[in-house]
Scaffold this active site. Structure first.
Site, PDB file in Angstrom:
ATOM      1  N   HIS A   1      28.121  47.985  42.049  1.00 53.22           N
ATOM      2  CA  HIS A   1      29.465  47.578  41.621  1.00 53.22           C
ATOM      3  C   HIS A   1      30.322  48.818  41.366  1.00 53.22           C
ATOM      4  O   HIS A   1      29.829  49.836  40.886  1.00 53.22           O
ATOM      5  CB  HIS A   1      29.388  46.730  40.346  1.00 53.22           C
TER       6      HIS A   1
ATOM      7  N   GLU B   1      34.335  44.135  48.088  1.00 50.22           N
ATOM      8  CA  GLU B   1      35.253  44.255  46.962  1.00 50.22           C
ATOM      9  C   GLU B   1      36.120  45.509  47.146  1.00 50.22           C
ATOM     10  O   GLU B   1      35.715  46.613  46.743  1.00 50.22           O
ATOM     11  CB  GLU B   1      34.475  44.387  45.646  1.00 50.22           C
TER      12      GLU B   1
HETATM   13  P1  PGA Z   1      38.157  40.989  39.045  1.00 51.46           P
HETATM   14  O1  PGA Z   1      36.771  41.769  39.077  1.00 51.46           O
HETATM   15  O2  PGA Z   1      37.875  39.591  39.533  1.00 51.46           O
HETATM   16  O3  PGA Z   1      38.551  41.024  37.587  1.00 51.46           O
HETATM   17  O4  PGA Z   1      39.085  41.723  39.908  1.00 51.46           O
HETATM   18  C1  PGA Z   1      35.941  41.683  40.192  1.00 51.46           C
HETATM   19  C2  PGA Z   1      34.739  42.535  39.961  1.00 51.46           C
HETATM   20  O5  PGA Z   1      34.791  43.434  39.108  1.00 51.46           O
HETATM   21  O6  PGA Z   1      33.722  42.343  40.632  1.00 51.46           O
END
Ligand code: PGA
Length: 246
Positions: free
Chosen positions: A92, A164
């Protein structure tokens, strides 16, 4: 088609708040057809595993040590996590940003988790400057390739990749469908190069980064997306449940 709706609770709730949250969420999602999972802090894995045992919500850990055995103070290994959950979040952006995690460490974590029979959600994504500089494809492909280095193709059955984009995490705007397509194409392309075309088609991909009910309704039906990884929005049981029901 059934989708995966995963929530990352990060470092937000204490035990009492986690209990209240779960008590709200469990009845709201009990009839959902989508696959639901929550990633909780390690200290709450044991109580959450008991609370979620008879529900349709799967449990995951937010991190794992890259050390295997006899690791340093404060670390938690794949073998320890296996006692309480079946899935672990790896790579992450929070871990890269605050703890300078490298792709070599992520690769080692993945190998340790696979050895213990745990499933993995691997996060990848480009920075704002990579996106602006038209280097998304190269950046995402490099991350996927380095993180999955040395794995056997059949081990990919235990890995889900979350696309992401770093600039979309915790911001007010999710990526557009075109941007998501670019990111997911890069993931599949890296897998095709390093493993096979079959593997590249088979790999499950989530989208994460400022997902809310409105954009989830647009992103989730996309064929190239198998689900979503939510941060902020997952902190509201009601909002999370609404997305689980899409
Ligand atoms: P968010 O976070 O939905 O608050 O943008 C996503 C994540 O940190 O995986």
């Amino acid at each position: 088609m059934e989708k995966l709706i995963f929530g990352n609770l990060k470092m937000n709730f204490n035990q009492k708040e986690t209990n209240l949250y779960l008590e709200k969420l469990i009845p709201l999602v009990k009839d959902c057809k989508n696959k639901i999972a929550l990633f909780v802090p390690d200290v709450y894995l044991m109580p959450c595993s008991q609370k979620l045992a008879a529900t349709n919500i799967k449990l995951g850990a937010q991190n794992v040590s890259y050390f295997k055995n006899n690791g340093p103070t404060g670390e938690i290994s794949a073998k320890m996590l296996k006692d309480y959950c079946k899935m672990v979040l790896v790579g992450h952006y929070d871990r890269k940003k605050y703890f300078s995690e490298t792709t070599e460490q992520i690769n080692q974590k993945i190998k340790n988790l696979l050895e213990c029979g745990l499933k993995i959600v691997l996060c990848v994504g480009e920075t704002k400057s990579e996106r602006v500089g038209k280097r998304t494809k190269t950046a995402v492909e490099k991350q996927v390739s380095e993180c999955l280095r040395g794995l056997y193709e059949n081990e990919l059955n235990n890995i889900i990749i979350a696309y992401e984009p770093i600039w979309a995490i915790g911001s007010s705007a999710a990526a557009t469908l075109t941007q998501i397509q670019e990111g997911t194409d890069a993931i599949r392309n890296a897998i095709k190069t390093d493993f096979s075309e079959t593997a590249s088609k088979k790999i499950k991909i989530l989208y994460g980064g400022s997902v809310d009910y409105a954009n989830a309704g647009i992103i989730l039906p996309c064929k190239n997306i198998n689900g979503m990884l939510l941060g902020k929005t997952a902190l509201s049981a009601a909002e999370f449940a609404k997305i689980c029901s899409l």
